[in-house]
Design a protein around this motif. Structure first.
Motif, PDB file in Angstrom:
ATOM      1  N   GLU A  10       0.308  11.600 -62.395  1.00 41.19           N
ATOM      2  CA  GLU A  10      -0.510  10.097 -62.415  1.00 41.19           C
ATOM      3  C   GLU A  10      -1.395  10.149 -62.963  1.00 41.19           C
ATOM      4  O   GLU A  10      -2.645  10.312 -62.818  1.00 41.19           O
ATOM      5  CB  GLU A  10      -0.345  11.009 -61.032  1.00 41.19           C
ATOM      6  N   ASN A  11      -1.130  10.190 -64.266  1.00 48.70           N
ATOM      7  CA  ASN A  11      -1.648   9.709 -65.588  1.00 48.70           C
ATOM      8  C   ASN A  11      -3.410  10.940 -65.115  1.00 48.70           C
ATOM      9  O   ASN A  11      -4.451  10.355 -65.773  1.00 48.70           O
ATOM     10  CB  ASN A  11      -2.239   8.128 -65.024  1.00 48.70           C
ATOM     11  N   LEU A  12      -3.210  11.686 -65.139  1.00 47.73           N
ATOM     12  CA  LEU A  12      -4.291  12.190 -64.832  1.00 47.73           C
ATOM     13  C   LEU A  12      -4.301  13.915 -65.539  1.00 47.73           C
ATOM     14  O   LEU A  12      -2.888  13.787 -66.558  1.00 47.73           O
ATOM     15  CB  LEU A  12      -4.664  13.752 -63.252  1.00 47.73           C
ATOM     16  N   CYS A  13      -5.770  14.363 -66.798  1.00 49.51           N
ATOM     17  CA  CYS A  13      -5.742  14.999 -67.391  1.00 49.51           C
ATOM     18  C   CYS A  13      -4.805  16.321 -66.787  1.00 49.51           C
ATOM     19  O   CYS A  13      -5.096  16.712 -65.558  1.00 49.51           O
ATOM     20  CB  CYS A  13      -6.637  16.001 -68.368  1.00 49.51           C
ATOM     21  N   SER A  14      -4.530  17.377 -67.634  1.00 49.76           N
ATOM     22  CA  SER A  14      -4.272  18.765 -66.698  1.00 49.76           C
ATOM     23  C   SER A  14      -4.897  19.791 -65.474  1.00 49.76           C
ATOM     24  O   SER A  14      -3.943  19.371 -64.991  1.00 49.76           O
ATOM     25  CB  SER A  14      -3.589  19.826 -68.534  1.00 49.76           C
ATOM     26  N   LYS A  15      -6.580  19.409 -66.225  1.00 46.15           N
ATOM     27  CA  LYS A  15      -7.761  20.036 -65.736  1.00 46.15           C
ATOM     28  C   LYS A  15      -7.291  19.065 -64.143  1.00 46.15           C
ATOM     29  O   LYS A  15      -7.049  20.048 -63.067  1.00 46.15           O
ATOM     30  CB  LYS A  15      -8.575  20.272 -66.102  1.00 46.15           C
ATOM     31  N   PHE A  17      -4.943  17.580 -62.930  1.00 46.91           N
ATOM     32  CA  PHE A  17      -4.153  17.291 -62.323  1.00 46.91           C
ATOM     33  C   PHE A  17      -3.164  18.652 -61.340  1.00 46.91           C
ATOM     34  O   PHE A  17      -3.504  18.641 -60.543  1.00 46.91           O
ATOM     35  CB  PHE A  17      -2.817  16.926 -63.140  1.00 46.91           C
ATOM     36  N   LYS A  18      -3.910  19.106 -62.261  1.00 46.30           N
ATOM     37  CA  LYS A  18      -3.882  21.224 -61.438  1.00 46.30           C
ATOM     38  C   LYS A  18      -5.031  21.252 -60.410  1.00 46.30           C
ATOM     39  O   LYS A  18      -4.446  21.957 -58.897  1.00 46.30           O
ATOM     40  CB  LYS A  18      -4.739  22.480 -62.820  1.00 46.30           C
ATOM     41  N   GLU A  19      -6.152  21.020 -60.728  1.00 47.52           N
ATOM     42  CA  GLU A  19      -6.788  20.544 -59.262  1.00 47.52           C
ATOM     43  C   GLU A  19      -6.469  20.037 -58.194  1.00 47.52           C
ATOM     44  O   GLU A  19      -6.412  19.941 -56.881  1.00 47.52           O
ATOM     45  CB  GLU A  19      -8.400  19.571 -59.454  1.00 47.52           C
ATOM     46  N   LYS A  20      -5.752  18.483 -58.008  1.00 50.38           N
ATOM     47  CA  LYS A  20      -5.288  17.820 -57.552  1.00 50.38           C
ATOM     48  C   LYS A  20      -3.580  18.324 -57.405  1.00 50.38           C
ATOM     49  O   LYS A  20      -3.776  18.808 -55.193  1.00 50.38           O
ATOM     50  CB  LYS A  20      -5.063  16.231 -57.707  1.00 50.38           C
ATOM     51  N   ALA A  21      -2.952  18.570 -57.278  1.00 46.66           N
ATOM     52  CA  ALA A  21      -1.955  19.576 -57.058  1.00 46.66           C
ATOM     53  C   ALA A  21      -2.291  20.621 -55.907  1.00 46.66           C
ATOM     54  O   ALA A  21      -1.587  21.079 -55.191  1.00 46.66           O
ATOM     55  CB  ALA A  21      -0.968  19.912 -58.267  1.00 46.66           C
ATOM     56  N   GLY A  22      -3.588  21.613 -56.663  1.00 46.77           N
ATOM     57  CA  GLY A  22      -4.075  22.561 -55.324  1.00 46.77           C
ATOM     58  C   GLY A  22      -4.714  22.144 -54.363  1.00 46.77           C
ATOM     59  O   GLY A  22      -3.731  22.434 -53.685  1.00 46.77           O
ATOM     60  N   GLN A  23      -4.941  21.115 -54.154  1.00 47.92           N
ATOM     61  CA  GLN A  23      -5.584  20.706 -53.173  1.00 47.92           C
ATOM     62  C   GLN A  23      -4.067  20.079 -51.626  1.00 47.92           C
ATOM     63  O   GLN A  23      -4.963  20.582 -51.021  1.00 47.92           O
ATOM     64  CB  GLN A  23      -6.560  19.533 -53.237  1.00 47.92           C
ATOM     65  N   ASP A  24      -3.559  19.186 -52.796  1.00 46.22           N
ATOM     66  CA  ASP A  24      -2.416  18.756 -51.434  1.00 46.22           C
ATOM     67  C   ASP A  24      -1.444  18.200 -52.244  1.00 46.22           C
ATOM     68  O   ASP A  24      -1.231  17.440 -53.238  1.00 46.22           O
ATOM     69  CB  ASP A  24      -3.178  17.123 -50.903  1.00 46.22           C
ATOM     70  N   PRO A  25      -0.751  19.470 -52.051  1.00 49.56           N
ATOM     71  CA  PRO A  25       0.534  19.437 -53.257  1.00 49.56           C
ATOM     72  C   PRO A  25       1.611  18.957 -52.328  1.00 49.56           C
ATOM     73  O   PRO A  25       2.415  17.820 -52.849  1.00 49.56           O
ATOM     74  CB  PRO A  25       1.307  21.058 -52.533  1.00 49.56           C
ATOM     75  N   ALA A  26       1.349  18.220 -50.622  1.00 50.78           N
ATOM     76  CA  ALA A  26       2.561  16.922 -50.510  1.00 50.78           C
ATOM     77  C   ALA A  26       2.509  16.367 -51.094  1.00 50.78           C
ATOM     78  O   ALA A  26       3.257  15.227 -51.135  1.00 50.78           O
ATOM     79  CB  ALA A  26       2.410  16.922 -48.710  1.00 50.78           C
ATOM     80  N   ALA A  27       0.896  15.762 -51.197  1.00 51.16           N
ATOM     81  CA  ALA A  27       0.837  14.338 -51.843  1.00 51.16           C
ATOM     82  C   ALA A  27       0.946  13.758 -53.011  1.00 51.16           C
ATOM     83  O   ALA A  27       1.527  12.935 -53.462  1.00 51.16           O
ATOM     84  CB  ALA A  27      -1.242  14.335 -51.957  1.00 51.16           C
ATOM     85  N   THR A  28       1.305  15.366 -54.220  1.00 50.76           N
ATOM     86  CA  THR A  28       1.798  14.300 -55.253  1.00 50.76           C
ATOM     87  C   THR A  28       3.164  14.749 -55.252  1.00 50.76           C
ATOM     88  O   THR A  28       4.093  13.764 -55.739  1.00 50.76           O
ATOM     89  CB  THR A  28       1.460  16.186 -56.112  1.00 50.76           C
ATOM     90  N   SER A  29       4.379  15.117 -54.110  1.00 47.98           N
ATOM     91  CA  SER A  29       5.323  15.310 -53.884  1.00 47.98           C
ATOM     92  C   SER A  29       5.949  14.253 -53.549  1.00 47.98           C
ATOM     93  O   SER A  29       7.422  12.925 -54.376  1.00 47.98           O
ATOM     94  CB  SER A  29       5.901  16.354 -53.102  1.00 47.98           C
ATOM     95  N   THR A  30       4.814  14.023 -52.523  1.00 46.35           N
ATOM     96  CA  THR A  30       5.328  11.993 -52.317  1.00 46.35           C
ATOM     97  C   THR A  30       5.218  11.236 -53.161  1.00 46.35           C
ATOM     98  O   THR A  30       5.685  10.072 -53.121  1.00 46.35           O
ATOM     99  CB  THR A  30       4.493  11.603 -50.806  1.00 46.35           C
ATOM    100  N   SER A  31       4.441  11.149 -54.379  1.00 46.12           N
ATOM    101  CA  SER A  31       4.036  10.228 -55.043  1.00 46.12           C
ATOM    102  C   SER A  31       5.119  10.067 -56.289  1.00 46.12           C
ATOM    103  O   SER A  31       5.330   9.282 -56.978  1.00 46.12           O
ATOM    104  CB  SER A  31       2.631  10.574 -55.453  1.00 46.12           C
ATOM    105  N   LYS A  32       5.716  11.295 -56.353  1.00 46.48           N
ATOM    106  CA  LYS A  32       6.668  11.502 -57.503  1.00 46.48           C
ATOM    107  C   LYS A  32       7.813  11.190 -57.010  1.00 46.48           C
ATOM    108  O   LYS A  32       8.270   9.758 -57.812  1.00 46.48           O
ATOM    109  CB  LYS A  32       7.111  12.931 -57.972  1.00 46.48           C
ATOM    110  N   GLN A  33       7.794  10.715 -55.750  1.00 48.71           N
ATOM    111  CA  GLN A  33       9.266  10.100 -55.227  1.00 48.71           C
ATOM    112  C   GLN A  33       9.227   8.907 -55.396  1.00 48.71           C
ATOM    113  O   GLN A  33      10.166   8.422 -56.068  1.00 48.71           O
ATOM    114  CB  GLN A  33       9.336  10.866 -53.705  1.00 48.71           C
ATOM    115  N   THR A  34       7.919   8.401 -55.026  1.00 44.88           N
ATOM    116  CA  THR A  34       7.581   6.896 -54.914  1.00 44.88           C
ATOM    117  C   THR A  34       8.102   6.701 -56.195  1.00 44.88           C
ATOM    118  O   THR A  34       8.719   5.263 -56.514  1.00 44.88           O
ATOM    119  CB  THR A  34       6.540   6.177 -54.317  1.00 44.88           C
TER     120      THR A  34
END
Length: 130
Positions: A10-15, A17-34
Motif C-alpha cells: 500500500e505504498n508504505l514503508c516497512s515500519k 506497513f507492519k504497524e498497520k498490519a498489526g492494527q487491522d489485519p482484515a483491512a490489509t487483506s481486503t485491500s490486497k484483494q481489491t
C-alpha cells in the motif's frame, strides 16, 4: 520520495506497513484483494494493445561485478589474494579455477583462434619447373 513504491504494501514503508498490519489485519487483506482485481483488469487491456517495437535480446546480459574485492562465487572478502579470470570476475583461492566457478569463457575457441594466428597455412610456392 527516492524510495520505490510497492502497491502490495500500500505504498508504505516497512515500519508503517507492519504497524498497520498489526492494527487491522482484515483491512490489509481486503485491500490486497481489491488491488489484485484492479491488476487483473489492467492486464487484459495491455494485452489488447499493439505489440511494442522493443527488441528482446536473444541472451540475457552478463551481470557486472561491482565489488572486485569479493569473490564472485562465495562473496568471500579477497584482500590481497584475488584471482581475476578471463570471464572478467574476481575469485578467491578456492574458486580461482574455471571448473570451480563454472566459467563462461570459451577457452577452446580462444585457443583455436590463437593457433590460427600463430600458425598460418603453409603452401608451396608456385614456380614453373624447367
Amino acid at each position: 520520495s527516492s524510495q520505490k513504491r510497492n502497491p502490495l504494501t500500500e505504498n508504505l514503508c516497512s515500519k508503517c506497513f507492519k504497524e498497520k498490519a498489526g492494527q487491522d489485519p482484515a483491512a490489509t487483506s481486503t485491500s490486497k484483494q481489491t488491488q489484485n482485481k484492479n491488476e487483473s483488469q489492467v492486464l487484459p487491456e495491455s494485452s489488447e494493445q499493439a505489440p511494442s517495437t522493443e527488441t528482446i535480446p536473444s541472451s540475457p546480459a552478463k551481470p557486472i561485478q561491482e565489488k572486485k574485492d569479493r569473490c564472485w562465487k562465495c562473496n568471500k572478502k579477497l584482500g590481497l589474494m584475488s584471482f581475476s579470470c578471463r570471464c572478467e570476475y574476481s575469485f578467491c583461492s578456492e574458486h580461482r579455477y574455471a571448473e570451480a566457478h563454472s566459467c563462461t569463457f570459451d577457452y577452446k575457441t580462444d585457443q583455436r583462434n590463437l593457433l590460427k594466428e600463430q600458425n598460418p597455412t603453409v603452401a608451396a610456392s608456385k614456380l614453373n619447373r624447367i
